[in-house]
Design a protein around this motif. Structure first.
Motif, short mmCIF file in Angstrom:
data_model
loop_
_atom_site.label_atom_id
_atom_site.label_comp_id
_atom_site.label_asym_id
_atom_site.label_seq_id
_atom_site.Cartn_x
_atom_site.Cartn_y
_atom_site.Cartn_z
N GLU A 81 0.85 -1.24 0.03
CA GLU A 81 -0.15 -0.15 -0.02
C GLU A 81 0.89 1.17 0.22
OE1 GLU A 81 -3.25 0.31 2.89
OE2 GLU A 81 -3.86 -1.52 2.23
N ALA A 82 0.37 2.15 -0.80
CA ALA A 82 1.04 3.64 -0.75
C ALA A 82 0.56 4.41 0.33
CB ALA A 82 0.84 4.32 -1.94
N SER A 83 1.67 5.13 1.07
CA SER A 83 1.45 5.99 2.18
C SER A 83 0.97 7.36 1.47
CB SER A 83 2.70 6.19 3.08
OG SER A 83 3.70 6.54 2.25
N GLU A 84 0.07 7.96 2.39
CA GLU A 84 -0.41 9.15 2.17
C GLU A 84 0.15 10.40 3.08
OE1 GLU A 84 -4.65 8.81 1.78
OE2 GLU A 84 -4.56 7.82 -0.12
N ILE A 85 0.76 11.16 2.97
CA ILE A 85 1.20 12.45 3.87
C ILE A 85 0.19 13.73 3.79
CG2 ILE A 85 3.58 13.62 4.17
CD1 ILE A 85 3.87 10.80 4.22
N VAL A 86 -0.23 13.67 4.87
CA VAL A 86 -1.28 14.76 5.22
C VAL A 86 -0.73 15.98 5.86
CG1 VAL A 86 -3.28 15.58 6.20
CG2 VAL A 86 -3.28 13.15 5.69
N VAL A 87 -0.74 17.27 5.16
CA VAL A 87 0.04 18.42 5.47
C VAL A 87 -0.92 19.37 5.82
CG1 VAL A 87 1.85 20.18 4.93
CG2 VAL A 87 1.96 17.92 3.90
N ASN A 88 -0.87 19.96 7.01
CA ASN A 88 -1.87 21.06 7.48
C ASN A 88 -1.43 22.48 6.88
OD1 ASN A 88 -1.50 19.24 10.43
ND2 ASN A 88 -3.37 19.11 9.20
N THR A 89 -2.20 23.05 6.04
CA THR A 89 -1.80 24.42 5.70
C THR A 89 -3.02 25.16 6.03
OG1 THR A 89 -3.31 24.09 3.67
CG2 THR A 89 -0.93 23.22 3.52
N PRO A 90 -2.77 26.55 5.80
CA PRO A 90 -3.69 27.45 6.38
C PRO A 90 -5.08 27.29 5.92
CG PRO A 90 -1.57 28.98 5.86
CD PRO A 90 -1.57 27.38 5.60
N GLU A 91 -5.19 26.84 4.70
CA GLU A 91 -6.75 26.56 3.91
C GLU A 91 -7.02 25.31 3.88
OE1 GLU A 91 -6.62 28.37 0.12
OE2 GLU A 91 -6.92 30.26 1.15
N GLY A 92 -6.43 24.34 5.11
CA GLY A 92 -6.80 22.83 5.31
C GLY A 92 -5.86 22.06 4.61
N ASP A 93 -6.22 20.94 5.09
CA ASP A 93 -5.17 19.59 4.77
C ASP A 93 -4.86 19.35 3.37
OD1 ASP A 93 -4.97 19.26 7.41
OD2 ASP A 93 -6.58 17.32 7.28
N VAL A 94 -3.57 19.32 2.94
CA VAL A 94 -3.41 18.65 1.54
C VAL A 94 -2.63 17.32 1.57
CG1 VAL A 94 -1.95 19.36 -0.78
CG2 VAL A 94 -3.07 21.09 0.84
N VAL A 95 -3.00 16.47 0.92
CA VAL A 95 -2.57 14.93 0.75
C VAL A 95 -1.51 14.88 -0.48
CG1 VAL A 95 -3.27 12.81 1.23
CG2 VAL A 95 -4.68 14.45 2.14
N PHE A 96 -0.21 14.08 -0.14
CA PHE A 96 0.47 13.85 -1.06
C PHE A 96 0.41 12.24 -1.05
CE2 PHE A 96 2.51 17.87 0.47
CZ PHE A 96 3.12 18.25 -0.79
N GLY A 97 0.24 11.79 -2.51
CA GLY A 97 0.14 10.07 -2.22
C GLY A 97 -0.07 9.78 -3.82
N GLU A 98 -0.28 8.53 -4.01
CA GLU A 98 -0.08 8.15 -5.16
C GLU A 98 -1.47 7.93 -5.75
OE1 GLU A 98 0.29 3.43 -7.26
OE2 GLU A 98 0.99 4.12 -5.23
N HIS A 99 -2.48 8.02 -5.00
CA HIS A 99 -3.94 7.89 -5.25
C HIS A 99 -4.67 9.16 -4.92
CE1 HIS A 99 -3.34 3.76 -6.18
NE2 HIS A 99 -3.04 3.47 -4.92
#
Length: 344
Positions: A81-99
């Motif tokens: 399974e690919a991991s997903e990196i959730v980053v908190n930004t001023p306008e909400g979460d942004v997710v880095f990931g394969e899907h």
């Protein structure tokens, strides 16, 4: 070694297996997948018999050895399974990931002054970028080249984030600056020259902010993944890999050689998200659009693109920086490729 629990394993049984394996002197990491729970075993597992582990519970589906030297970075460690990196930004979460949708990071090589960084932030935000990149501390080949404004530049990045709503990605060069950089940035960048600064990597692993790890100029893919392993092994599972070009024989026509073949190779070897930096990878703004589109087609999860309001007057890397107008045009083209690749 990883222990794969069966679908529907009771939480109490997973806890019991975890507690028992801990008594064997192993370090454990529980990985919650979409359908299964995987328990990663780290320690002296060479002489450990998988059948002995299997006998711990009827809810264990299988026990597998991770053959690669980069244990936690291995895709096998997460049972594919690919991991997903959730980053908190001023306008909400942004997710880095394969899907997940493509994430674009844009901005100047260096933070030069307040007017420039605020203008750039607002422009790249309007075009669809989710993060602002900008160097406060700049590693340069020449000691006489512009080295960045340091702490004052961090204050300008914070102001740009507040004005635009963008997340911030900036580089840390020295562990002594880690705390102050971490206060401002949402993702801490490790540049190519620091990829094997192992003491810095360990300290980055001991804190919680996501880490963007750029590939070293002459690093093999295994070198790179082993560097990521230092961060992961120290406790921080939020690592994004960034290919930014490697040093090869021909430097007359491009600054570096952008290794797009690393994308499918990494996808096979690791669960970590993949970013491509076509600006450093080519060194010339005219080549950035084609390499950015090719990177999406090859399957990357994110792009880092240098943008400057007046590239000819940039204090660093102006030749590889797009104007805001060129960046806006490129973002429209990237939408087309992203849609085809299912990254919208």
């Amino acid at each position: 070694m990883i222990v794969v629990m069966k679908i529907g394993s009771p939480e109490a049984e997973i806890d019991r297996v975890t507690d028992e394996l801990c008594t064997w002197g192993l370090s454990l990491e529980r990985i919650i997948g979409k359908h299964k729970v995987v328990i990663g075993l780290v320690g002296e597992t060479t002489d450990l018999d998988p059948l002995q582990v299997q006998e711990c519970s009827p809810w264990i589906e299988q026990v597998l050895r991770v053959e690669e030297p980069y244990k936690r970075a291995s895709r096998q460690y997460r049972h594919g399974e690919a991991s997903e990196i959730v980053v908190n930004t001023p306008e909400g979460d942004v997710v880095f990931g394969e899907h997940k949708p493509l994430v674009v990071v844009a901005g100047p090589c260096s933070v030069e002054n307040e007017e420039m960084i605020l203008e750039t932030a607002k422009c790249v935000k309007a075009s669809g970028a989710r993060f602002l990149r900008g160097g406060a501390y700049k590693p340069r080949t020449s000691p006489y080249a512009f080295q960045g404004h340091g702490e004052s530049a961090l204050e300008l990045l914070a102001a740009a984030s507040k004005a635009s709503g963008l997340g911030i990605i900036t580089e840390v060069m020295d562990s002594a600056d880690l705390d102050i950089v971490a206060e401002v940035t949402d993702v801490i960048q490790v540049g190519s020259r620091n990829m094997q600064n192992f003491s810095l990597l360990k300290k980055l692993g001991a804190q919680e902010k996501p880490v963007l790890l750029k590939r070293g100029m002459a690093a093999t893919i295994e070198d790179w993944l082993m560097a990521a392993e230092y961060i992961l092994a120290s406790g921080n599972s939020n690592v994004i890999l960034c290919e930014r070009g490697i040093r090869t024989f021909d430097r007359q026509y491009t600054r570096n050689t952008l290794d797009l073949s690393a994308i499918p190779v990494l996808r096979n070897l690791t669960h970590l998200p993949i970013m491509i930096d076509p600006s450093h990878g080519t060194g010339w703004s005219s080549y950035v659009p084609s390499m950015a589109k090719a990177a999406i087609a090859a399957g990357c999860d994110s792009l880092m693109i240098e943008v400057h309001p007046n590239p000819p007057k940039a204090l660093s890397d102006g030749s590889q920086s797009l104007t805001p107008e060129a960046f806006d045009g490129l973002m429209k083209e990237l939408l087309v490729v992203s849609k085809v690749m299912g990254k919208l």
